[in-house]
Scaffold this motif. Structure first.
Motif, short mmCIF file in Angstrom:
data_model
loop_
_atom_site.label_atom_id
_atom_site.label_comp_id
_atom_site.label_asym_id
_atom_site.label_seq_id
_atom_site.Cartn_x
_atom_site.Cartn_y
_atom_site.Cartn_z
N GLY A 54 0.83 -1.19 0.00
CA GLY A 54 0.00 0.00 0.00
C GLY A 54 0.86 1.24 0.00
N PRO A 55 0.28 2.41 -0.27
CA PRO A 55 1.04 3.66 -0.28
C PRO A 55 1.68 3.93 1.08
CG PRO A 55 -1.15 3.96 -1.24
CD PRO A 55 -1.15 2.62 -0.60
N SER A 56 2.67 4.81 1.08
CA SER A 56 3.32 5.21 2.33
C SER A 56 2.31 5.85 3.27
CB SER A 56 4.46 6.19 2.04
OG SER A 56 5.45 5.59 1.24
N THR A 114 0.11 4.35 5.25
CA THR A 114 -1.20 3.71 5.33
C THR A 114 -1.28 2.66 6.43
OG1 THR A 114 -0.55 2.20 3.54
CG2 THR A 114 -1.83 4.14 2.94
N HIS A 142 7.29 -2.21 -0.65
CA HIS A 142 6.80 -1.42 -1.77
C HIS A 142 7.33 -1.97 -3.10
CE1 HIS A 142 6.47 1.80 1.40
NE2 HIS A 142 5.34 2.00 0.75
N TYR A 163 -5.14 0.82 2.36
CA TYR A 163 -5.27 2.22 1.93
C TYR A 163 -6.37 2.86 2.76
CZ TYR A 163 -5.93 6.34 -1.01
OH TYR A 163 -6.03 7.65 -1.46
N GLN A 211 -3.39 0.66 -9.93
CA GLN A 211 -2.63 1.90 -9.87
C GLN A 211 -1.36 1.72 -9.06
OE1 GLN A 211 -4.61 5.21 -7.98
NE2 GLN A 211 -2.85 6.58 -8.23
N PHE A 212 -1.48 1.03 -7.92
CA PHE A 212 -0.31 0.86 -7.06
C PHE A 212 0.79 0.08 -7.77
CE2 PHE A 212 2.15 -1.48 -3.90
CZ PHE A 212 2.55 -0.46 -3.07
N GLY A 264 2.32 2.16 -10.66
CA GLY A 264 2.99 3.40 -10.28
C GLY A 264 2.40 4.64 -10.94
N ILE A 274 -5.94 6.33 -5.81
CA ILE A 274 -4.98 6.60 -4.72
C ILE A 274 -4.51 8.04 -4.84
CG2 ILE A 274 -2.74 6.04 -3.71
CD1 ILE A 274 -3.14 3.17 -4.68
N VAL A 306 -2.25 11.16 -4.45
CA VAL A 306 -0.82 11.41 -4.33
C VAL A 306 -0.60 12.54 -3.34
CG1 VAL A 306 1.30 12.01 -5.53
CG2 VAL A 306 -0.45 10.63 -6.68
#
Length: 260
Positions: A38-40, A42, A207, A223, A246-247, A250, A256, A258
């Protein structure tokens, strides 16, 4: 599947006004390699620390082999051992490799130093670093420090084998490494899973695409504090879920958001 080794039910955790985990359910099964992505920001590292008993959730229940955990890890022994590999290796700079790997045995066991030395060498051999026990962390490369931290995470006391780690939690073990060093670490994680005296089950936060694909069997995507998708590694490229697509690609555009 069989009964979970570890089960989280309705786990929530906030830091101030920031709710990083929101009613999370999560399971780890015997012999499983679970990837948490997951994104940073989260809550991926937070959920590992909750599992390890290093921080307490604000709400929810944690079961270790079906037994509900009360409090933190120092408040009572879990029915199975849980080891953790931190993102920055978290070695003691003033201690040698041997003293780092054997730290808990030196601190809390009654084993003679010669026996601890043997056990440390055994674990260093498992991670491909025999004979470096007299070195200090500053003398090692980043990849070597990561491997030393693996050896420490799988160390167990033969006086109390029931306390040895059955589950290892890896927090971004390939972060900051070049592609070749990352491959070495990824191969080692899989190797340790099948090595006698190491650990057969793990959860890994990462990641990196190669680490996701080479070290995980099942994936969950976190997320906005929730599990938004879960499936096998083979399903990553075929799912219609917009968040996972999307993850993994990239792309900046997508559901998600940004940050910055």
């Amino acid at each position: 599947m069989t009964e979970p080794l570890i089960e989280l039910k309705g786990i929530s955790k906030s830091f101030g006004n920031n709710k990083v985990l929101d009613d999370i359910d999560l399971t780890i099964y015997q012999g499983e390699a679970l990837g948490i992505i997951g994104p940073s920001g989260t809550g991926k590292s937070t959920i590992l620390r909750v599992i390890a008993g290093l921080i307490a959730p604000d709400a929810g229940e944690i079961y270790i082999q079906g037994i509900r955990r009360e409090g933190l890890i120092e408040d009572g022994a879990d029915p199975l051992g849980i080891g953790m590999v931190f993102q920055q290796a978290a070695l003691f700079d003033s201690l040698t490799v041997e003293e780092n790997v054997g730290f808990l045995l030196y601190q809390s066991s009654k084993l003679p130093r010669a026996r601890i030395h043997e056990l440390v060498e055994e674990k260093l051999e498992m991670v491909g670093l025999p004979g470096i026990g007299d070195r200090y962390p500053a003398e090692l490369s980043g990849g070597m420090r990561k491997r030393v931290s693996f050896a420490r995470a799988i160390m167990s006391n033969p006086e109390h084998p029931e306390e040895g780690p059955e589950v290892v939690l890896y927090d971004e073990p390939t972060a900051g490494l070049d592609p070749i060093a990352s491959t070495v670490i990824e191969d080692l994680i899989r190797q340790l899973q099948s090595t006698q005296g190491a650990c057969g089950s793990y959860a890994i936060v990462t990641h990196q695409d190669s680490t996701i694909r080479r070290t995980a069997d099942r994936i969950i995507l976190l997320y906005q504090g929730k599990v938004q998708w879960q499936g096998t590694v083979s399903e990553i490229d075929s799912t219609d879920n917009a968040l996972i697509r999307q993850f993994m690609s990239g792309r900046v555009s997508g559901p998600i958001q940004v940050v910055g």
